[in-house]
Design a protein around this motif. Structure first.
Motif, short mmCIF file in Angstrom:
data_model
loop_
_atom_site.label_atom_id
_atom_site.label_comp_id
_atom_site.label_asym_id
_atom_site.label_seq_id
_atom_site.Cartn_x
_atom_site.Cartn_y
_atom_site.Cartn_z
N CYS A 1 68.57 -43.88 -130.12
CA CYS A 1 67.80 -44.57 -129.09
C CYS A 1 66.31 -44.25 -129.20
CB CYS A 1 68.30 -44.20 -127.69
SG CYS A 1 69.98 -44.75 -127.34
N ASP A 2 65.50 -45.15 -128.69
CA ASP A 2 64.05 -44.93 -128.67
C ASP A 2 63.62 -44.07 -127.48
OD1 ASP A 2 63.15 -46.89 -130.87
OD2 ASP A 2 64.42 -48.14 -129.58
N GLY A 3 64.46 -44.00 -126.46
CA GLY A 3 64.11 -43.22 -125.28
C GLY A 3 65.31 -42.87 -124.44
N ILE A 4 65.08 -42.04 -123.44
CA ILE A 4 66.14 -41.65 -122.51
C ILE A 4 65.59 -41.69 -121.10
CG2 ILE A 4 65.64 -39.15 -122.66
CD1 ILE A 4 68.87 -38.95 -122.61
N ILE A 5 66.42 -42.16 -120.16
CA ILE A 5 66.02 -42.29 -118.76
C ILE A 5 67.00 -41.50 -117.91
CG2 ILE A 5 65.58 -43.88 -116.87
CD1 ILE A 5 65.09 -46.06 -118.97
N CYS A 6 66.50 -40.61 -117.07
CA CYS A 6 67.37 -39.73 -116.30
C CYS A 6 66.79 -39.45 -114.92
CB CYS A 6 67.59 -38.41 -117.05
SG CYS A 6 66.05 -37.50 -117.33
N GLY A 7 67.46 -38.58 -114.20
CA GLY A 7 67.02 -38.12 -112.88
C GLY A 7 67.39 -36.65 -112.78
N HIS A 8 68.12 -36.29 -111.73
CA HIS A 8 68.79 -34.99 -111.57
C HIS A 8 67.88 -33.83 -111.17
CE1 HIS A 8 71.90 -32.04 -111.85
NE2 HIS A 8 71.45 -31.48 -112.95
N ILE A 9 66.75 -33.63 -111.89
CA ILE A 9 65.94 -32.44 -111.62
C ILE A 9 64.81 -32.70 -110.62
CG2 ILE A 9 66.47 -31.35 -113.83
CD1 ILE A 9 63.75 -32.30 -114.87
N HIS A 10 64.74 -33.92 -110.05
CA HIS A 10 63.74 -34.26 -109.03
C HIS A 10 62.31 -34.05 -109.53
CE1 HIS A 10 66.68 -33.86 -105.37
NE2 HIS A 10 67.30 -34.30 -106.46
N LYS A 11 62.07 -34.40 -110.78
CA LYS A 11 60.72 -34.25 -111.36
C LYS A 11 60.39 -35.52 -112.14
CE LYS A 11 57.83 -31.08 -114.08
NZ LYS A 11 57.23 -32.08 -115.00
N ALA A 12 59.60 -36.38 -111.51
CA ALA A 12 59.23 -37.66 -112.14
C ALA A 12 58.40 -37.40 -113.39
CB ALA A 12 58.44 -38.51 -111.14
N GLU A 13 58.69 -38.20 -114.42
CA GLU A 13 57.98 -37.98 -115.70
C GLU A 13 58.01 -39.25 -116.54
OE1 GLU A 13 55.50 -36.26 -117.26
OE2 GLU A 13 56.62 -34.44 -116.75
N ASN A 14 56.96 -39.45 -117.32
CA ASN A 14 56.85 -40.55 -118.27
C ASN A 14 56.01 -40.07 -119.44
OD1 ASN A 14 56.49 -42.91 -119.71
ND2 ASN A 14 55.43 -44.03 -118.07
N ARG A 15 56.68 -39.58 -120.49
CA ARG A 15 55.93 -39.02 -121.62
C ARG A 15 56.76 -39.08 -122.90
NH1 ARG A 15 56.54 -33.21 -122.59
NH2 ARG A 15 58.19 -32.31 -121.31
#
Length: 290
Positions: free
Chosen positions: A195-209
């Motif tokens: 995959c080119d990327g991964i999208i998640c949640g769980h740790i309550h820390k928004a991120e885009n990098r």
């Protein structure tokens, strides 16, 4: 007119807990139209509901808002299982019209492929040592309770909101190390899946990098951060923060409903009990191409 996106992703709403921002997320979803809405885990907090949590009218209104998006805008909704709503394992996978309930999914858009998962499966503490995970959940619940008291007095003193839990996470060396390792391991998983990327949640820390050539995206949470991921129709992703939305500049006009006619002070849609029987040979993750 409402702002239109191709896909919106939210996670970690934790409905059933005192800290859940149910009213805010319902208001947030009212401002936008999207082809796909992905609820990436921990939407309902089954752990807290088993203990001291409670289900309130505002929590049901959140699902009423989603039903309106399906009915009025023909939005496809994908609800992925998290660790706090692991009770969904009993019915996975399940599709009812435009609603899909899954473990995880592969999302393809504009020539790129993303693996979408809540993220707890890569958390060895949650997966292998559940009693420690419950203990951590109790500690986080206590911090949220203490945080409400702290911010009550800060508000009366004219001071801005302060996140005690985020402060603790940022100061404790082990917590910082855990988050870095979590993000790195997820990026490795995406690369292993091609995959080119991964999208998640769980740790309550928004991120885009970008991590080692992999696009890492985390939608944050709706307990403190109040953030969501949005993809435009050209395949560009951005983080949207509730606190930064200018609600006055957004039109509140709703498109006419076809059969579901509810106002914002809507009468709640009664939820009926349904029994499902899922074939055992149909338990594989699904791929979705848009």
């Amino acid at each position: 007119m409402k702002t239109s996106y191709k896909t919106i992703i939210i996670s970690d709403v934790h409905l059933g807990t005192k800290g859940s921002k149910a009213k805010e997320i319902a208001r947030f979803l009212k401002q936008y139209q999207c082809e796909n809405l992905i609820l990436n885990g921990d939407i309902i907090d089954g752990w807290q509901l088993k203990k001291s949590g409670s289900w309130k009218r505002k929590h049901t209104r959140f699902f009423n808002r989603i039903l309106k998006m399906i009915e009025n805008n023909h939005t496809n909704v994908y609800y992925l299982r998290g660790n706090h709503d692991d009770f969904l394992e009993q019915i996975l996978p399940l599709q009812i019209g435009r609603l899909h309930i899954l473990t995880d999914m592969t999302y393809e858009s504009c020539g790129k492929k993303y693996f979408i998962t809540h993220g707890d499966i890569f958390d060895s503490i949650t997966t292998n040592l559940r009693w420690i995970a419950y203990l951590g959940d109790m500690g986080y619940t206590f911090l949220l309770w203490l945080n409400r008291i702290v911010n009550f007095y800060r508000f009366k003193s004219g001071l801005p909101y302060f996140s005690l839990s985020q402060y603790v996470k940022g100061k404790v060396k082990q917590a910082v190390s855990y988050v870095d390792e979590y993000e790195t391991e997820l990026a490795k998983m995406a690369k292993a899946k091609g995959c080119d990327g991964i999208i998640c949640g769980h740790i309550h820390k928004a991120e885009n990098r970008i991590i080692d050539g992999i696009h890492y995206l985390n939608s944050g949470d709706w307990v403190e951060t109040m953030s969501a991921l949005a993809e435009d129709h050209e395949g560009n992703w951005q983080l949207i923060y509730y606190s930064e939305i200018d609600f006055k500049s957004i039109s509140h006009q709703e498109p006419p409903a076809t059969s579901l006619r509810l106002t914002e002070e809507d009468d709640l849609i009664p939820l009926k009990k349904v029994s499902f029987e899922i074939p055992k040979d149909d338990l594989n993750s699904e791929n979705f191409r848009f």
